[in-house]
Design a protein around this motif. Structure first.
Motif, PDB file in Angstrom:
ATOM      1  N   ASP A   1      10.280   6.213  -7.904  1.00  0.00           N
ATOM      2  CA  ASP A   1      10.887   5.374  -6.816  1.00  0.00           C
ATOM      3  C   ASP A   1       9.909   4.646  -5.975  1.00  0.00           C
ATOM      4  N   PHE A   2       8.754   5.774  -5.637  1.00  0.00           N
ATOM      5  CA  PHE A   2       7.433   5.479  -4.891  1.00  0.00           C
ATOM      6  C   PHE A   2       6.909   4.339  -5.857  1.00  0.00           C
ATOM      7  N   ILE A   3       6.574   4.806  -7.082  1.00  0.00           N
ATOM      8  CA  ILE A   3       5.745   3.619  -7.994  1.00  0.00           C
ATOM      9  C   ILE A   3       6.562   2.292  -7.911  1.00  0.00           C
ATOM     10  N   ALA A   4       7.864   2.362  -7.994  1.00  0.00           N
ATOM     11  CA  ALA A   4       8.391   1.081  -8.085  1.00  0.00           C
ATOM     12  C   ALA A   4       8.459   0.305  -6.789  1.00  0.00           C
ATOM     13  N   ALA A   5       8.411   1.070  -5.797  1.00  0.00           N
ATOM     14  CA  ALA A   5       8.449   0.232  -4.510  1.00  0.00           C
ATOM     15  C   ALA A   5       6.924  -0.360  -3.880  1.00  0.00           C
ATOM     16  N   LEU A   6       6.083  -0.209  -5.118  1.00  0.00           N
ATOM     17  CA  LEU A   6       4.789  -0.951  -4.951  1.00  0.00           C
ATOM     18  C   LEU A   6       4.513  -2.234  -5.699  1.00  0.00           C
ATOM     19  N   GLU A   7       3.963  -3.310  -4.957  1.00  0.00           N
ATOM     20  CA  GLU A   7       3.661  -4.507  -5.599  1.00  0.00           C
ATOM     21  C   GLU A   7       2.455  -4.012  -6.709  1.00  0.00           C
TER      22      GLU A   7
ATOM     23  N   ARG B   1       0.681  -4.771   6.804  1.00  0.00           N
ATOM     24  CA  ARG B   1       0.846  -4.487   5.311  1.00  0.00           C
ATOM     25  C   ARG B   1       1.989  -3.708   5.377  1.00  0.00           C
ATOM     26  N   ALA B   2       3.063  -3.822   4.592  1.00  0.00           N
ATOM     27  CA  ALA B   2       4.175  -2.770   4.314  1.00  0.00           C
ATOM     28  C   ALA B   2       3.692  -1.964   3.542  1.00  0.00           C
TER      29      ALA B   2
ATOM     30  N   PHE C   1       0.742  -1.232  -0.002  1.00  0.00           N
ATOM     31  CA  PHE C   1       0.016   0.040   0.089  1.00  0.00           C
ATOM     32  C   PHE C   1       0.834   1.167   0.007  1.00  0.00           C
ATOM     33  N   GLY C   2       0.504   2.310  -0.608  1.00  0.00           N
ATOM     34  CA  GLY C   2       1.246   3.655  -0.721  1.00  0.00           C
ATOM     35  C   GLY C   2       0.579   4.779  -0.466  1.00  0.00           C
ATOM     36  N   PHE C   3       1.176   5.542   0.103  1.00  0.00           N
ATOM     37  CA  PHE C   3       0.687   6.981   0.644  1.00  0.00           C
ATOM     38  C   PHE C   3       1.547   7.951   0.168  1.00  0.00           C
TER      39      PHE C   3
END
Length: 83
Positions: free
Chosen positions: A63-69, A31-32, A10-12
């Motif tokens: 980098d944010f987008i790449a860090a998300l599954e 959740r990470a 999950f991203g914020f």
């Protein structure tokens, strides 16, 4: 990228009071999370204050987008009006 994990579920975007608390709540529930803020020092401060948690701090939007599954789940917590 400062983190204790490399992939987040999950991203914020936005680390104001509400964004920080929601990110911590999601992490508390197993959740990470990946976080990004327009001001990179906010990311550093948040990750440092929550060392040992499953938080991926990112400095750039790519980098944010790449860090998300995939599929990506993103919550944007940004103020209305002028950036």
């Amino acid at each position: 990228m400062a983190s204790t994990t490399n992939t987040a579920q999950f991203g914020f975007i936005g680390l104001g009071v509400m964004g920080q608390n929601l990110a911590l709540n999601v992490e508390d529930h197993g959740r990470a999370v990946a976080v990004w803020n327009l001001e990179p020092e906010w990311v550093d401060r948040f990750v440092s204050a929550n060392a040992g948690r499953k938080i991926v701090g990112t400095k750039t939007l790519p980098d944010f987008i790449a860090a998300l599954e995939k599929p990506r789940r993103i919550l944007m917590m940004i103020k209305a009006g002028d950036p």
